[in-house]
Structures are given as structure tokens and as C-alpha cells.
Design an enzyme around this catalytic site. Structure first.
Site, PDB file in Angstrom:
ATOM      1  N   LYS A  51       0.807  -1.234   0.000  1.00 49.91           N
ATOM      2  CA  LYS A  51       0.000   0.000   0.000  1.00 49.91           C
ATOM      3  C   LYS A  51       0.839   1.283   0.000  1.00 49.91           C
ATOM      4  CE  LYS A  51      -4.030  -2.075   2.219  1.00 49.91           C
ATOM      5  NZ  LYS A  51      -4.994  -2.005   3.318  1.00 49.91           N
ATOM      6  N   GLY A 113       0.563   1.143  13.519  1.00 49.17           N
ATOM      7  CA  GLY A 113       1.076   0.924  12.166  1.00 49.17           C
ATOM      8  C   GLY A 113       0.179   1.583  11.135  1.00 49.17           C
ATOM      9  N   ALA A 115      -2.439   0.430   9.583  1.00 47.39           N
ATOM     10  CA  ALA A 115      -3.877   0.237   9.801  1.00 47.39           C
ATOM     11  C   ALA A 115      -4.383   1.234  10.847  1.00 47.39           C
ATOM     12  CB  ALA A 115      -4.146  -1.193  10.253  1.00 47.39           C
ATOM     13  N   THR A 137       5.513  -0.199  21.070  1.00 46.38           N
ATOM     14  CA  THR A 137       6.602   0.774  20.979  1.00 46.38           C
ATOM     15  C   THR A 137       5.979   2.161  21.128  1.00 46.38           C
ATOM     16  OG1 THR A 137       7.538  -0.731  19.347  1.00 46.38           O
ATOM     17  CG2 THR A 137       8.601   1.416  19.565  1.00 46.38           C
ATOM     18  N   TYR A 204     -10.883 -10.703   9.658  1.00 48.14           N
ATOM     19  CA  TYR A 204     -12.159 -11.404   9.649  1.00 48.14           C
ATOM     20  C   TYR A 204     -11.888 -12.891   9.479  1.00 48.14           C
ATOM     21  CZ  TYR A 204     -11.317 -11.568   4.648  1.00 48.14           C
ATOM     22  OH  TYR A 204     -10.740 -11.795   3.429  1.00 48.14           O
TER      23      TYR A 204
HETATM   24  P1  ATR Z   1      -0.212  -2.609   9.711  1.00 36.27           P
HETATM   25  O1  ATR Z   1       0.071  -1.778   8.492  1.00 36.27           O
HETATM   26  O2  ATR Z   1      -1.025  -3.845   9.425  1.00 36.27           O
HETATM   27  O3  ATR Z   1      -0.791  -1.810  10.817  1.00 36.27           O
HETATM   28  P2  ATR Z   1       2.471  -2.538  10.773  1.00 36.27           P
HETATM   29  O4  ATR Z   1       2.675  -1.166  10.231  1.00 36.27           O
HETATM   30  O5  ATR Z   1       3.566  -3.538  10.628  1.00 36.27           O
HETATM   31  O6  ATR Z   1       1.195  -3.228  10.167  1.00 36.27           O
HETATM   32  O7  ATR Z   1       2.089  -2.381  12.330  1.00 36.27           O
HETATM   33  C1  ATR Z   1       1.899  -3.479  13.133  1.00 36.27           C
HETATM   34  C2  ATR Z   1       1.343  -3.035  14.477  1.00 36.27           C
HETATM   35  O8  ATR Z   1       1.127  -4.198  15.260  1.00 36.27           O
HETATM   36  C3  ATR Z   1       2.305  -2.159  15.278  1.00 36.27           C
HETATM   37  O9  ATR Z   1       1.559  -1.307  16.108  1.00 36.27           O
HETATM   38  C4  ATR Z   1       3.052  -3.191  16.120  1.00 36.27           C
HETATM   39  O10 ATR Z   1       3.616  -2.687  17.310  1.00 36.27           O
HETATM   40  P3  ATR Z   1       5.123  -2.035  17.294  1.00 36.27           P
HETATM   41  O11 ATR Z   1       4.992  -0.679  16.691  1.00 36.27           O
HETATM   42  O12 ATR Z   1       5.496  -1.990  18.722  1.00 36.27           O
HETATM   43  O13 ATR Z   1       5.958  -2.970  16.472  1.00 36.27           O
HETATM   44  C5  ATR Z   1       1.922  -4.118  16.444  1.00 36.27           C
HETATM   45  N1  ATR Z   1       2.340  -5.478  16.795  1.00 36.27           N
HETATM   46  C6  ATR Z   1       2.710  -6.464  15.954  1.00 36.27           C
HETATM   47  N2  ATR Z   1       3.015  -7.585  16.632  1.00 36.27           N
HETATM   48  C7  ATR Z   1       2.819  -7.279  17.947  1.00 36.27           C
HETATM   49  C8  ATR Z   1       2.960  -8.011  19.163  1.00 36.27           C
HETATM   50  N3  ATR Z   1       3.352  -9.291  19.177  1.00 36.27           N
HETATM   51  N4  ATR Z   1       2.660  -7.374  20.292  1.00 36.27           N
HETATM   52  C9  ATR Z   1       2.237  -6.078  20.326  1.00 36.27           C
HETATM   53  N5  ATR Z   1       2.096  -5.337  19.221  1.00 36.27           N
HETATM   54  C10 ATR Z   1       2.382  -5.934  18.046  1.00 36.27           C
END
Ligand code: ATR
Length: 263
Positions: A51, A113, A115, A137, A204
Site C-alpha cells: 500500500k 502501524g 492500519a 513501541t 475477519y
Molecule cells: P499494519 O500496516 O497492518 O498496521 P504494521 O505497520 O507492521 O502493520 O504495524 C503493526 C502493528 O502491530 C504495530 O503497532 C506493532 O507494534 P510495534 O509498533 O510496537 O511494532 C503491532 N504489533 C505487531 N506484533 C505485535 C505483538 N506481538 N505485540 C504487540 N504489538 C504488536
């Protein structure tokens, strides 16, 4: 799922068109888009992980796509690539149905992130009076909150402390993939679920562990299927230059639900 949803609508509209899905390697996105333009395609949807790259290769983009820094839909016009983002609008339409047009009093967004960006942008558009962002984070959450609300309207708090913010009338939007691969979810489960609060999940067909915990407490879960269907309806309206009301979104939804519950 998207070919089923789109082809259901195209057939209903009696159009001699077809929607196909394919996967593209990250480094071949530009080639793929050029190929589609050369083939005379009307447009394309783009999904994860393309995207943001799709946004960068557009000749022009809508205001909402610019705000999200990402495109989920491309339209090809006279050899130009025009980008839009219908994810937020699709999610809001499903939310409005779920809440019968009522506005949540407070939104808690888990994750920071791409989304989460689309969701917060949509919540701001809807005028939700309070938005709090929680992320593993925290620094990333602060950056996103500042980018989307320079006046500090979007607050940030620690992911471990999200539960005390939960009240009747709250909307919780879970945008992370935490726990989906069977690992322990670092997001604490709530101990109870207030009357009238709504839990929104962007996936979903299956639940994250947190969504399962909410269901077990008797909470309502708004899953990602309406978002998928309504972003598709908005995409089709854009490609066909039709008012959204002329797109048979109800038929698209029925087809998607049947596929999910089918054998
Ligand atoms: P997307 O575009 O689908 O939102 P992304 O930009 O990779 O994907 O973001 C993933 C989100 O899921 C982030 O908020 C990430 O947290 P961090 O910023 O701390 O990495 C969160 N996330 C993914 N795996 C996680 C986990 N095991 N525990 C907590 N947060 C998680």
C-alpha cells in the site's frame, strides 16, 4: 474474497468485466502496475505489503490517501495512475451500521502501524471526542499521534495500561496482529466488558486472542468483514464513476458472508 465480492457486483450490474487477484513480489510492483496500464485495465486494489509503495508510484492521489500515506485502490486514466484509499471509509460505514449512526464517546486504538493510521484518520473525521493510542513501541505511537493531530488531541498511553480507559460507550479498535501466530499476546485482556462498549477488529474469519477474550466476557465484536466489503464497494464506484448508492453493497456482503460460513 475480493474477486468474489467484486465479481458478484459486476455480474449484478451486467458489466462485461472481471476482477482477478494475483500476488506480486515487492520489487516488481511498479512493473505489475505498468503491465496493467498497458493491458488497458480499469484499475486495481492493492493490499499489504504494497500500500505504501503504491502510494509513492501514483501520478496523483486523493486527500485521504495522502493523509494515510498509502493507497488501497488505483485507477488508470489516460496512462496516469490515480491513487485513493477507501479503507477508512469502508471501516466507518461498517461502524455506523454497528452503532446505528451513534458516535463513540471515546476511542482506544491498539497499535500504531498503517492500519492504525487509517483508523485514527477516520475517527478524527467522525469527530469522536476522545482518542487514545496504545502501542508496544510507545515512541511510534507518539510520532503517529503528533502527525495526525498537531494540537495533541490524540493522546498516547502505555499498552499495558489500556484497560482503565475502557468505559461504557467506548470503542476499542484492535489493529495489531499480536497473538495471531499462537504466541502469547502482550496486550493484557480486560477483566470485564462494560455495557455498550464495542470491540473492533480489522481481521475477519478468525479472532485474535484479545477478540476471543472480549467475546468470552459477553462483549460485542465488529470484525473486519464489513470493512473489506465496503472498501470494495467504494473502489468499484471509483473505477466505474458511479455514485456509491448504485453499487450493490448488500449483495457483495451476502456473498462474502456465505463464503465465510460455507463448507
Ligand atoms: P499494519 O500496516 O497492518 O498496521 P504494521 O505497520 O507492521 O502493520 O504495524 C503493526 C502493528 O502491530 C504495530 O503497532 C506493532 O507494534 P510495534 O509498533 O510496537 O511494532 C503491532 N504489533 C505487531 N506484533 C505485535 C505483538 N506481538 N505485540 C504487540 N504489538 C504488536
Amino acid at each position: 474474497m475480493s474477486p468474489l465480492i467484486q465479481n458478484t457486483a459486476l455480474q449484478h450490474l451486467g458489466l462485461p468485466m472481471v476482477y482477478l487477484a494475483t500476488s506480486v513480489e515487492e520489487q516488481r510492483l511498479e512493473d505489475a502496475v505498468e503491465g496493467l496500464v498497458a493491458l488497458g485495465a480499469l484499475g486495481a486494489n492493492v493490499t499489504v505489503p504494497h500500500k505504501e509503495a503504491a502510494f509513492r508510484l501514483c501520478h496523483s492521489v486523493s486527500e485521504r490517501a495522502r493523509a494515510m500515506g498509502a493507497c488501497n485502490v488505483l485507477k488508470f486514466l489516460d496512462g496516469q495512475v490515480v491513487g485513493d484509499n477507501t479503507d477508512g471509509a469502508g471501516w466507518l460505514r461498517g461502524l455506523d451500521e454497528e452503532l446505528h449512526g451513534q458516535r463513540p464517546e471515546r476511542a482506544l486504538v491498539l497499535g500504531a502501524g498503517g492500519a492504525a493510521r487509517a483508523i485514527i484518520y477516520s475517527l478524527l473525521q467522525r469527530g469522536v471526542p476522545e482518542i487514545v493510542l496504545f502501542n508496544r513501541t510507545e515512541e511510534r505511537a507518539r510520532t503517529l499521534a503528533a502527525e495526525l493531530s498537531s494540537d495533541g488531541f490524540v493522546k498516547v498511553a502505555a499498552l499495558a495500561d489500556w484497560e482503565p480507559y475502557l468505559q461504557p460507550g467506548s470503542l476499542v479498535v484492535q489493529t495489531t496482529s499480536a497473538g495471531l501466530d499462537g504466541e502469547q499476546s502482550p496486550i493484557p485482556f480486560p477483566r470485564s466488558w462494560p455495557e455498550g462498549a464495542l470491540f473492533s477488529e480489522l481481521i475477519y474469519g478468525r479472532d485474535t486472542p484479545l477478540a476471543t477474550a472480549v467475546r468470552n466476557l459477553g462483549g460485542r465484536v465488529y470484525d473486519g468483514l464489513p470493512m473489506l466489503v465496503y472498501q470494495a464497494a467504494e473502489s468499484l464506484a471509483l473505477w466505474l464513476d458511479l455514485p456509491l448508492a448504485e453499487i450493490p453493497a448488500d449483495l457483495m456482503m451476502t456473498a462474502a458472508r456465505q463464503r465465510l460460513s460455507g463448507p
